[in-house]
Design a protein around this motif. Structure first.
Motif, PDB file in Angstrom:
ATOM      1  N   ILE A 312       1.039  -1.315   0.299  1.00  0.00           N
ATOM      2  CA  ILE A 312      -0.242   0.074   0.229  1.00  0.00           C
ATOM      3  C   ILE A 312       0.934   1.047  -0.201  1.00  0.00           C
ATOM      4  CG2 ILE A 312      -1.570   1.228   1.015  1.00  0.00           C
ATOM      5  CD1 ILE A 312      -2.956  -1.221   2.574  1.00  0.00           C
ATOM      6  N   ILE A 313       1.921   1.238   0.379  1.00  0.00           N
ATOM      7  CA  ILE A 313       3.069   2.222   0.862  1.00  0.00           C
ATOM      8  C   ILE A 313       3.277   3.059  -0.411  1.00  0.00           C
ATOM      9  CG2 ILE A 313       4.892   3.495   2.318  1.00  0.00           C
ATOM     10  CD1 ILE A 313       4.727   1.082   3.888  1.00  0.00           C
ATOM     11  N   ARG A 416      -5.090   4.302 -11.056  1.00  0.00           N
ATOM     12  CA  ARG A 416      -4.063   3.282 -11.485  1.00  0.00           C
ATOM     13  C   ARG A 416      -4.005   3.406  -9.801  1.00  0.00           C
ATOM     14  NH1 ARG A 416       0.358   1.933 -10.947  1.00  0.00           N
ATOM     15  NH2 ARG A 416       2.359   1.823 -12.594  1.00  0.00           N
ATOM     16  N   PHE A 417      -4.013   4.456  -9.384  1.00  0.00           N
ATOM     17  CA  PHE A 417      -3.307   4.515  -7.402  1.00  0.00           C
ATOM     18  C   PHE A 417      -4.292   3.837  -6.568  1.00  0.00           C
ATOM     19  CE2 PHE A 417      -0.484   7.018  -9.957  1.00  0.00           C
ATOM     20  CZ  PHE A 417       0.790   6.043 -10.296  1.00  0.00           C
ATOM     21  N   GLY A 418      -5.429   4.545  -5.967  1.00  0.00           N
ATOM     22  CA  GLY A 418      -5.997   4.396  -5.048  1.00  0.00           C
ATOM     23  C   GLY A 418      -7.076   2.736  -5.583  1.00  0.00           C
ATOM     24  N   MET A 419      -7.738   2.351  -6.417  1.00  0.00           N
ATOM     25  CA  MET A 419      -8.040   1.250  -6.362  1.00  0.00           C
ATOM     26  C   MET A 419      -7.503   0.393  -5.793  1.00  0.00           C
ATOM     27  SD  MET A 419     -11.434   0.649  -6.538  1.00  0.00           S
ATOM     28  CE  MET A 419     -12.302   1.837  -7.281  1.00  0.00           C
ATOM     29  N   PRO A 420      -6.165  -0.067  -6.130  1.00  0.00           N
ATOM     30  CA  PRO A 420      -5.535  -1.081  -5.450  1.00  0.00           C
ATOM     31  C   PRO A 420      -4.956  -0.975  -3.735  1.00  0.00           C
ATOM     32  CG  PRO A 420      -4.712  -0.561  -7.890  1.00  0.00           C
ATOM     33  CD  PRO A 420      -5.775   0.569  -7.448  1.00  0.00           C
ATOM     34  N   ILE A 425      -6.554  -3.031   0.917  1.00  0.00           N
ATOM     35  CA  ILE A 425      -7.134  -3.642   1.948  1.00  0.00           C
ATOM     36  C   ILE A 425      -7.998  -5.004   2.628  1.00  0.00           C
ATOM     37  CG2 ILE A 425      -8.815  -2.617   3.464  1.00  0.00           C
ATOM     38  CD1 ILE A 425      -7.327   0.192   2.850  1.00  0.00           C
ATOM     39  N   ALA A 426      -8.676  -4.957   1.554  1.00  0.00           N
ATOM     40  CA  ALA A 426      -9.959  -6.340   1.435  1.00  0.00           C
ATOM     41  C   ALA A 426      -9.495  -7.368   1.694  1.00  0.00           C
ATOM     42  CB  ALA A 426     -10.875  -5.744   0.820  1.00  0.00           C
ATOM     43  N   LEU A 428      -6.523  -7.477   3.710  1.00  0.00           N
ATOM     44  CA  LEU A 428      -5.723  -7.945   4.946  1.00  0.00           C
ATOM     45  C   LEU A 428      -6.773  -9.042   5.550  1.00  0.00           C
ATOM     46  CD1 LEU A 428      -3.469  -4.199   4.720  1.00  0.00           C
ATOM     47  CD2 LEU A 428      -2.790  -6.798   5.113  1.00  0.00           C
ATOM     48  N   ILE A 429      -7.628  -7.906   5.392  1.00  0.00           N
ATOM     49  CA  ILE A 429      -8.904  -8.839   6.246  1.00  0.00           C
ATOM     50  C   ILE A 429      -9.246  -9.840   5.676  1.00  0.00           C
ATOM     51  CG2 ILE A 429     -11.566  -8.659   6.930  1.00  0.00           C
ATOM     52  CD1 ILE A 429     -11.245  -5.600   5.464  1.00  0.00           C
ATOM     53  N   SER A 430      -9.323 -10.166   4.811  1.00  0.00           N
ATOM     54  CA  SER A 430      -9.311 -11.716   4.467  1.00  0.00           C
ATOM     55  C   SER A 430      -8.967 -12.915   5.392  1.00  0.00           C
ATOM     56  CB  SER A 430      -9.820 -11.835   2.479  1.00  0.00           C
ATOM     57  OG  SER A 430      -9.913 -13.423   2.708  1.00  0.00           O
ATOM     58  N   MET A 431      -6.944 -12.248   4.361  1.00  0.00           N
ATOM     59  CA  MET A 431      -6.251 -13.338   5.239  1.00  0.00           C
ATOM     60  C   MET A 431      -5.947 -13.280   6.492  1.00  0.00           C
ATOM     61  SD  MET A 431      -3.785 -15.322   4.286  1.00  0.00           S
ATOM     62  CE  MET A 431      -4.752 -15.089   2.960  1.00  0.00           C
ATOM     63  N   ALA A 432      -6.101 -12.674   7.794  1.00  0.00           N
ATOM     64  CA  ALA A 432      -6.799 -12.081   9.026  1.00  0.00           C
ATOM     65  C   ALA A 432      -7.658 -13.527   9.484  1.00  0.00           C
ATOM     66  CB  ALA A 432      -7.438 -11.463   9.255  1.00  0.00           C
TER      67      ALA A 432
END
Length: 457
Positions: A312-313, A416-420, A425-426, A428-432
Motif C-alpha cells: 500500500i505504501i 491507477r493508485f487508489g483502487m489497488p 485492504i480487503a 488484509l481483512i480476509s487473510m486475518a
C-alpha cells in the motif's frame, strides 16, 4: 528428526520443465491485463462501456466452467494422465485465440462487438482448459511442503520472463512489426506461439508424476459435482485465500488496465511505460529467490499479510503526488514491484496447503477443483479490474485519443493508485481469517502421514 525427507519429491530437471507453464500462463494473462482494454478502445475503436460489459459476461461464464474444468481434471483417466492431456491439446487452441484477440479486422461497428465477444469468450474458455490442469500439477509433482514453495517460486520466476516480454518489449515489438493493427496482430501471433511451446514443455515435465490413481477400493472416483462443490464451500482456508488472492489480482488488474492511460494522458510520457515496467519487473525478480527463505522464517500467512500491507505504501505516495518526478515515480514503482510480488506468488504456494487441509478434514483432496477455484478468482479479479477501469473511465467522459478533462485525469490517477489500495485492504481483512499457520500445518501433515502409514500396513 527431519520428517520431510519421507515426502516424495520431483527431480529438479522436471521442476524446471514444469516451470515453463509459468511462462505460458503469464504471457497471455499479463498481455490481456495490460493492453487489451487499451487495444480495444484506442486501436480497434470499441467503446469503453462495451469492453466493461464483455469482461462481466465472460466472468459469469467462468463461474460455471472453471469449477467444472477442475472437477473434470480430477476425474480424467487417460494414457496421458489426469491433467496433461488438457494442457497438451488445449495449448495450440489457446495460442491461436491469443492471436485473434489482438487482431482487428475491418468490420462494421456492430460486427466489431460481435467479434470481440466471440473471440474473448472463446479465449477465456481455452485459458480455463489449459491453466487449471497446469496449476493442478503443483501438488502432484511433490508432497514436500518446502519443495512446493520452491516449485511455485520457479514457475513464478518464469512468469517474470513473461512480464519482460509483455510489459517491456510489447510496445517496441509492436512498432517493429509495423505498428497499429498490423503490429498488434503480429505481436499477438508471437505471444500465441510462445504460449503453446511453453505449455508443451510444462506437460513434458509433469509426465513422470501425472498418474491416474485409483481409489482404495480399486475403482475410479465417481464424478459427483455437488459433493465436490461442497468440499470447496466447507474449506474455510481455501475461501479466505480466494478472497485475499482475488482482491490482490483486482488491485493489480485495475492499475494495469489504466497504466497506458496514466502515462499517455496524465504524464504525457508514453516513453516511460517500458522504463516503469522495467523498474517493477527487476525489483520483483529480486524478491522471488527470497520467497522460500522468508516463508520458512515468517510462515506463509504472516508473510502474505505483511506483503499486502507494505504494498500500500508506494501506491499511497504516487496517489497523492499526481505528477511525480521521474525519480520518485521509478522509486515507488520499484518498491511496489519488490513488495507486491510476495503475496502474488504466495497464493499459489498456499494452494497445496488448502488441498492438504481438505484431505485432512474431509478425506478428499480435489487438487483440480482447488486449482480451478484460484484460477477462477484470478480471472474474476482481472475482469472486475478491467470492468472497473472501463466503466469509470466511461462514466466521467473519457474519449480516446484527445485531450482529457480534469475529471478524467483524476479518475485515471485514482484507478491507477487508489483502487489497488482498496484491494490490498480487503486482502488484509480476509487473510486475518486464514487459519493454516505453520503450527497448524505441522499438525495436518502429521495426521496425514499417520493415515498413510496405517493404510500401507
Amino acid at each position: 528428526m527431519n520428517q520431510k525427507s519421507k515426502y516424495a519429491k520431483a527431480k529438479f530437471s522436471d521442476v524446471f520443465k514444469y516451470s515453463f507453464g509459468g511462462l505460458g500462463s503469464n504471457l497471455a494473462f499479463i498481455l490481456v491485463m495490460s493492453y487489451l482494454t487499451f487495444f480495444y478502445t484506442d486501436i480497434f475503436g470499441i467503446d469503453t462501456m462495451v469492453v466493461s460489459g464483455l469482461m462481466l459476461v465472460s466472468r459469469f461464464i467462468d463461474a460455471f466452467t472453471d469449477p467444472l474444468m477442475g472437477m473434470m481434471g480430477d476425474h480424467t483417466r487417460s494414457k496421458f494422465g489426469r491433467f496433461r492431456p488438457w494442457i497438451i491439446f488445449g495449448a495450440p487452441v489457446l495460442g491461436f485465440l491469443i492471436f485473434l484477440l489482438f487482431t482487428a479486422p475491418d468490420l462494421s461497428p456492430n460486427m466489431k462487438i460481435v467479434y470481440v465477444y466471440v473471440v474473448y469468450i472463446a479465449y477465456s474458455l481455452a485459458s480455463t482448459v489449459v491453466n487449471i490442469p497446469y496449476h493442478s500439477l503443483t501438488p502432484v509433482l511433490s508432497q514436500d511442503p518446502d519443495q512446493r514453495t520452491v516449485i511455485v517460486s520457479w514457475k513464478q520466476g518464469m512468469g517474470t520472463v513473461s512480464q519482460f516480454i509483455i510489459t517491456i518489449m510489447a510496445l517496441p515489438l509492436v512498432e517493429a512489426f509495423g505498428g497499429g493493427k498490423q503490429g498488434w496482430a503480429m505481436y499477438g501471433a508471437l505471444v500465441g506461439i510462445l504460449t503453446t511451446i511453453s505449455f508443451w514443455i510444462c506437460a513434458w515435465g509433469g509426465k513422470p508424476y501425472d498418474k491416474c490413481v485409483e481409489t482404495k477400493q480399486g475403482g475410479k472416483q465417481s464424478f459427483n459435482m455437488l459433493k465436490d462443490l461442497q468440499l470447496l464451500i466447507k474449506n474455510k482456508p481455501m475461501l479466505m485465500l480466494m478472497i485475499a488472492f482475488g482482491t490482490d489480482v483486482l488491485a493489480n488488474a485495475t492499475y494495469s488496465a489504466v497504466n497506458m492511460y496514466y502515462f499517455k494522458y496524465v504524464l504525457k510520457r508514453e516513453d516511460l511505460v517500458p522504463v516503469a515496467a522495467s523498474a517493477i519487473l527487476f525489483a520483483g525478480i529480486v524478491s522471488i529467490p527470497l520467497l522460500p527463505l522468508l516463508t520458512k522464517w515468517l510462515g506463509k500467512k504472516k508473510l502474505y499479510w505483511i506483503g499486502s500491507c507494505l504494498s500500500i505504501i508506494p501506491l499511497a505516495v504516487t496517489l497523492f503526488i499526481r505528477e511525480p518526478s521521474v525519480m520518485i515515480l521509478m522509486t515507488a514503482m520499484a518498491a511496489f514491484g519488490f513488495i507486491s510480488k510476495i503475496p502474488s506468488n504466495l497464493g499459489w504456494a498456499m494452494l497445496p496447503e488448502c488441498s492438504d487441509y481438505a484431505e485432512w478434514k474431509f478425506g478428499q483432496r480435489a487438487d483440480g477443483l482447488m486449482s480451478s477455484s484460484l484460477t477462477f478468482i484470478n480471472k474474476f479479479g482481472m475482469a472486475i479490474g478491467g470492468f472497473i477501469a472501463s466503466f469509470f473511465l466511461g462514466l466521467v467522459g473519457f474519449v480516446a485519443n484527445q485531450e482529457q478533462p480534469e475529471a478524467v485525469l483524476n479518475m485515471i490517477v485514482f484507478l491507477r493508485f487508489g483502487m489497488p489500495i482498496l484491494g490490498y485492504i480487503a486482502s488484509l481483512i480476509s487473510m486475518a481469517f486464514y487459519e493454516i499457520t505453520n503450527e497448524k500445518y505441522v499438525e495436518i501433515r502429521k495426521d496425514l502421514d499417520e493415515r498413510a502409514a496405517r493404510q500401507t500396513k
